[in-house]
Design a protein around this motif. Structure first.
Motif, PDB file in Angstrom:
ATOM      1  N   VAL A 146       0.832  -1.199   0.000  1.00 42.17           N
ATOM      2  CA  VAL A 146       0.000   0.000   0.000  1.00 42.17           C
ATOM      3  C   VAL A 146       0.873   1.258   0.000  1.00 42.17           C
ATOM      4  O   VAL A 146       0.745   2.127   0.845  1.00 42.17           O
ATOM      5  CB  VAL A 146      -0.961   0.022   1.207  1.00 42.17           C
ATOM      6  CG1 VAL A 146      -2.101  -0.927   0.989  1.00 42.17           C
ATOM      7  CG2 VAL A 146      -0.229  -0.336   2.502  1.00 42.17           C
ATOM      8  N   PRO A 147       1.769   1.397  -0.984  1.00 38.35           N
ATOM      9  CA  PRO A 147       2.668   2.549  -0.979  1.00 38.35           C
ATOM     10  C   PRO A 147       1.965   3.871  -1.224  1.00 38.35           C
ATOM     11  O   PRO A 147       2.495   4.929  -0.905  1.00 38.35           O
ATOM     12  CB  PRO A 147       3.630   2.237  -2.133  1.00 38.35           C
ATOM     13  CG  PRO A 147       2.856   1.327  -3.033  1.00 38.35           C
ATOM     14  CD  PRO A 147       2.003   0.506  -2.107  1.00 38.35           C
ATOM     15  N   LEU A 153      -4.649  -4.319   8.246  1.00 40.31           N
ATOM     16  CA  LEU A 153      -3.674  -3.336   7.803  1.00 40.31           C
ATOM     17  C   LEU A 153      -2.699  -3.152   8.956  1.00 40.31           C
ATOM     18  O   LEU A 153      -3.087  -2.750  10.054  1.00 40.31           O
ATOM     19  CB  LEU A 153      -4.351  -2.008   7.450  1.00 40.31           C
ATOM     20  CG  LEU A 153      -3.431  -0.917   6.886  1.00 40.31           C
ATOM     21  CD1 LEU A 153      -2.914  -1.324   5.511  1.00 40.31           C
ATOM     22  CD2 LEU A 153      -4.168   0.411   6.788  1.00 40.31           C
ATOM     23  N   TYR A 154      -1.451  -3.468   8.708  1.00 38.21           N
ATOM     24  CA  TYR A 154      -0.407  -3.504   9.730  1.00 38.21           C
ATOM     25  C   TYR A 154       0.456  -2.265   9.553  1.00 38.21           C
ATOM     26  O   TYR A 154       0.972  -2.016   8.455  1.00 38.21           O
ATOM     27  CB  TYR A 154       0.394  -4.785   9.527  1.00 38.21           C
ATOM     28  CG  TYR A 154       1.652  -4.962  10.328  1.00 38.21           C
ATOM     29  CD1 TYR A 154       1.630  -5.625  11.544  1.00 38.21           C
ATOM     30  CD2 TYR A 154       2.887  -4.521   9.838  1.00 38.21           C
ATOM     31  CE1 TYR A 154       2.793  -5.826  12.264  1.00 38.21           C
ATOM     32  CE2 TYR A 154       4.046  -4.722  10.553  1.00 38.21           C
ATOM     33  CZ  TYR A 154       4.004  -5.380  11.763  1.00 38.21           C
ATOM     34  OH  TYR A 154       5.160  -5.590  12.466  1.00 38.21           O
ATOM     35  N   PHE A 196      10.397   6.292  10.347  1.00 38.56           N
ATOM     36  CA  PHE A 196      10.277   4.947   9.778  1.00 38.56           C
ATOM     37  C   PHE A 196       8.799   4.601   9.678  1.00 38.56           C
ATOM     38  O   PHE A 196       8.035   4.864  10.597  1.00 38.56           O
ATOM     39  CB  PHE A 196      10.978   3.912  10.660  1.00 38.56           C
ATOM     40  CG  PHE A 196      10.873   2.490  10.142  1.00 38.56           C
ATOM     41  CD1 PHE A 196      11.869   1.958   9.351  1.00 38.56           C
ATOM     42  CD2 PHE A 196       9.764   1.712  10.434  1.00 38.56           C
ATOM     43  CE1 PHE A 196      11.764   0.656   8.864  1.00 38.56           C
ATOM     44  CE2 PHE A 196       9.649   0.416   9.960  1.00 38.56           C
ATOM     45  CZ  PHE A 196      10.661  -0.112   9.164  1.00 38.56           C
ATOM     46  N   ALA A 197       8.410   4.022   8.543  1.00 31.74           N
ATOM     47  CA  ALA A 197       7.032   3.531   8.378  1.00 31.74           C
ATOM     48  C   ALA A 197       7.046   2.260   7.557  1.00 31.74           C
ATOM     49  O   ALA A 197       7.771   2.149   6.563  1.00 31.74           O
ATOM     50  CB  ALA A 197       6.155   4.587   7.710  1.00 31.74           C
ATOM     51  N   ASN A 198       6.274   1.302   7.969  1.00 33.29           N
ATOM     52  CA  ASN A 198       6.122   0.051   7.232  1.00 33.29           C
ATOM     53  C   ASN A 198       4.650  -0.326   7.286  1.00 33.29           C
ATOM     54  O   ASN A 198       4.120  -0.634   8.355  1.00 33.29           O
ATOM     55  CB  ASN A 198       6.983  -1.048   7.854  1.00 33.29           C
ATOM     56  CG  ASN A 198       6.850  -2.370   7.115  1.00 33.29           C
ATOM     57  OD1 ASN A 198       6.564  -2.409   5.925  1.00 33.29           O
ATOM     58  ND2 ASN A 198       7.057  -3.463   7.832  1.00 33.29           N
ATOM     59  N   ILE A 199       3.977  -0.264   6.150  1.00 36.70           N
ATOM     60  CA  ILE A 199       2.533  -0.493   6.079  1.00 36.70           C
ATOM     61  C   ILE A 199       2.275  -1.665   5.148  1.00 36.70           C
ATOM     62  O   ILE A 199       2.665  -1.640   3.979  1.00 36.70           O
ATOM     63  CB  ILE A 199       1.787   0.750   5.540  1.00 36.70           C
ATOM     64  CG1 ILE A 199       2.340   2.035   6.162  1.00 36.70           C
ATOM     65  CG2 ILE A 199       0.294   0.609   5.775  1.00 36.70           C
ATOM     66  CD1 ILE A 199       2.216   2.129   7.646  1.00 36.70           C
ATOM     67  N   ARG A 200       1.584  -2.687   5.664  1.00 34.77           N
ATOM     68  CA  ARG A 200       1.327  -3.884   4.845  1.00 34.77           C
ATOM     69  C   ARG A 200      -0.091  -4.371   5.110  1.00 34.77           C
ATOM     70  O   ARG A 200      -0.673  -4.104   6.160  1.00 34.77           O
ATOM     71  CB  ARG A 200       2.334  -4.983   5.187  1.00 34.77           C
ATOM     72  CG  ARG A 200       3.772  -4.526   5.052  1.00 34.77           C
ATOM     73  CD  ARG A 200       4.768  -5.571   5.524  1.00 34.77           C
ATOM     74  NE  ARG A 200       4.878  -6.679   4.597  1.00 34.77           N
ATOM     75  CZ  ARG A 200       5.682  -7.727   4.792  1.00 34.77           C
ATOM     76  NH1 ARG A 200       6.416  -7.802   5.899  1.00 34.77           N
ATOM     77  NH2 ARG A 200       5.745  -8.709   3.916  1.00 34.77           N
ATOM     78  N   SER A 201      -0.635  -5.107   4.159  1.00 36.12           N
ATOM     79  CA  SER A 201      -2.005  -5.607   4.290  1.00 36.12           C
ATOM     80  C   SER A 201      -2.021  -7.124   4.137  1.00 36.12           C
ATOM     81  O   SER A 201      -1.251  -7.700   3.363  1.00 36.12           O
ATOM     82  CB  SER A 201      -2.916  -4.954   3.244  1.00 36.12           C
ATOM     83  OG  SER A 201      -2.382  -5.121   1.947  1.00 36.12           O
ATOM     84  N   TRP A 202      -2.959  -7.759   4.869  1.00 30.56           N
ATOM     85  CA  TRP A 202      -2.974  -9.216   4.987  1.00 30.56           C
ATOM     86  C   TRP A 202      -4.409  -9.736   4.970  1.00 30.56           C
ATOM     87  O   TRP A 202      -5.326  -9.068   5.443  1.00 30.56           O
ATOM     88  CB  TRP A 202      -2.323  -9.649   6.304  1.00 30.56           C
ATOM     89  CG  TRP A 202      -0.994  -9.014   6.566  1.00 30.56           C
ATOM     90  CD1 TRP A 202      -0.755  -7.761   7.065  1.00 30.56           C
ATOM     91  CD2 TRP A 202       0.293  -9.590   6.334  1.00 30.56           C
ATOM     92  NE1 TRP A 202       0.595  -7.530   7.169  1.00 30.56           N
ATOM     93  CE2 TRP A 202       1.268  -8.631   6.723  1.00 30.56           C
ATOM     94  CE3 TRP A 202       0.713 -10.834   5.835  1.00 30.56           C
ATOM     95  CZ2 TRP A 202       2.635  -8.873   6.634  1.00 30.56           C
ATOM     96  CZ3 TRP A 202       2.080 -11.069   5.748  1.00 30.56           C
ATOM     97  CH2 TRP A 202       3.015 -10.115   6.144  1.00 30.56           C
ATOM     98  N   GLU A 203      -4.585 -10.970   4.443  1.00 30.07           N
ATOM     99  CA  GLU A 203      -5.888 -11.616   4.489  1.00 30.07           C
ATOM    100  C   GLU A 203      -5.801 -12.923   5.266  1.00 30.07           C
ATOM    101  O   GLU A 203      -4.786 -13.623   5.243  1.00 30.07           O
ATOM    102  CB  GLU A 203      -6.426 -11.889   3.090  1.00 30.07           C
ATOM    103  CG  GLU A 203      -5.652 -12.901   2.265  1.00 30.07           C
ATOM    104  CD  GLU A 203      -6.307 -13.168   0.930  1.00 30.07           C
ATOM    105  OE1 GLU A 203      -7.483 -12.780   0.748  1.00 30.07           O
ATOM    106  OE2 GLU A 203      -5.646 -13.772   0.074  1.00 30.07           O
TER     107      GLU A 203
END
Length: 231
Positions: free
Chosen positions: A51-52, A129-130, A217-224
């Motif tokens: 999700v950039p 959303l992490y 610092f940012a790290n954003i990731r999505s998961w199902e």
């Protein structure tokens, strides 16, 4: 009510394909940890997309595409008697020794804030959303979440609950120096994460822009969700 602690493990298979990896986690590994009381509830997720567009600071270097999250009463779940008692070999995996089949990054967290506007409690989230954010002013980050971010997210279609944690003790399986804080945003559907106008509104407030300008610092990731146990 979520457990006081959370163990988060990202992973990727090195000796087998993704299907076999999911089978091992879903059929053996997370059920074992719940059955042996190391974890009260556990869920296993696969990454669905980056999700950039939401953040300009996506700096995460973790390429592991699976994530297991374990609600637990242990500050360091890996030291619990239950972990010692579970099976450490598997007929599902090519190498009988479980940990030799993949790469892992383990982190311990302590709960600091639960935002549950609809009183859902601990039910498995179909999507997560992490968000790892590092900000020099910790009190500012906490106020931002409590006073604006969480209340605005409650208006996003499909938003369920938000959980914020602070980093706990490192383990031999912890990779690098993780950021101090992480938020798990739970969603009913993937659409709300990126495509809704409400989410765009969340991401463009003056406070958001100010906060993100100060993020180091940012790290954003999505998961199902693949499998949940103990809920």
């Amino acid at each position: 009510m979520p457990s006081k602690y959370l163990c988060r493990v990202t992973s990727r298979p090195m000796t087998c394909d993704d299907k076999i990896w999911e089978q091992w986690y879903a059929d053996e590994h997370i059920p074992d940890l719940v059955d042996h009381k190391s974890s009260t509830r556990a869920a296993f997720y696969r990454e669905i997309f980056d999700v950039p567009d939401l953040y300009a600071h996506n700096q995460g270097e973790d390429k592991n595409k699976f994530m297991a999250i374990y609600q637990t009463e242990y500050e360091d779940m890996l030291t619990s008697d239950g972990v010692k008692a579970i099976r450490h070999t598997s007929d599902i995996l090519p190498d009988k020794a479980n940990l030799k089949n993949g790469e892992f990054d383990n982190r311990n967290y302590e709960l600091i804030h639960e935002f549950d506007p609809n009183g859902l409690g601990d039910t498995p989230a179909p999507y997560i959303l992490y968000a790892e954010l590092e900000l020099a002013e910790e009190k500012e980050l906490d106020a931002f979440y409590r006073e604006e971010r969480f209340p605005m997210l409650a208006k996003v279609p499909g938003y369920r609950r938000g959980l914020r944690y602070k980093l706990g003790p490192a383990t031999p399986m912890t990779v690098g120096s993780p950021p101090k804080f992480v938020a798990f945003h739970e969603f009913e559907k993937v659409h709300g994460i990126t495509d809704s106008q409400e989410m765009k509104d969340v991401m463009t407030t003056p406070w958001t822009l100010k906060t993100m300008a100060g993020v180091t610092f940012a790290n954003i990731r999505s998961w199902e969700l693949v499998k949940a146990v103990g809920y």
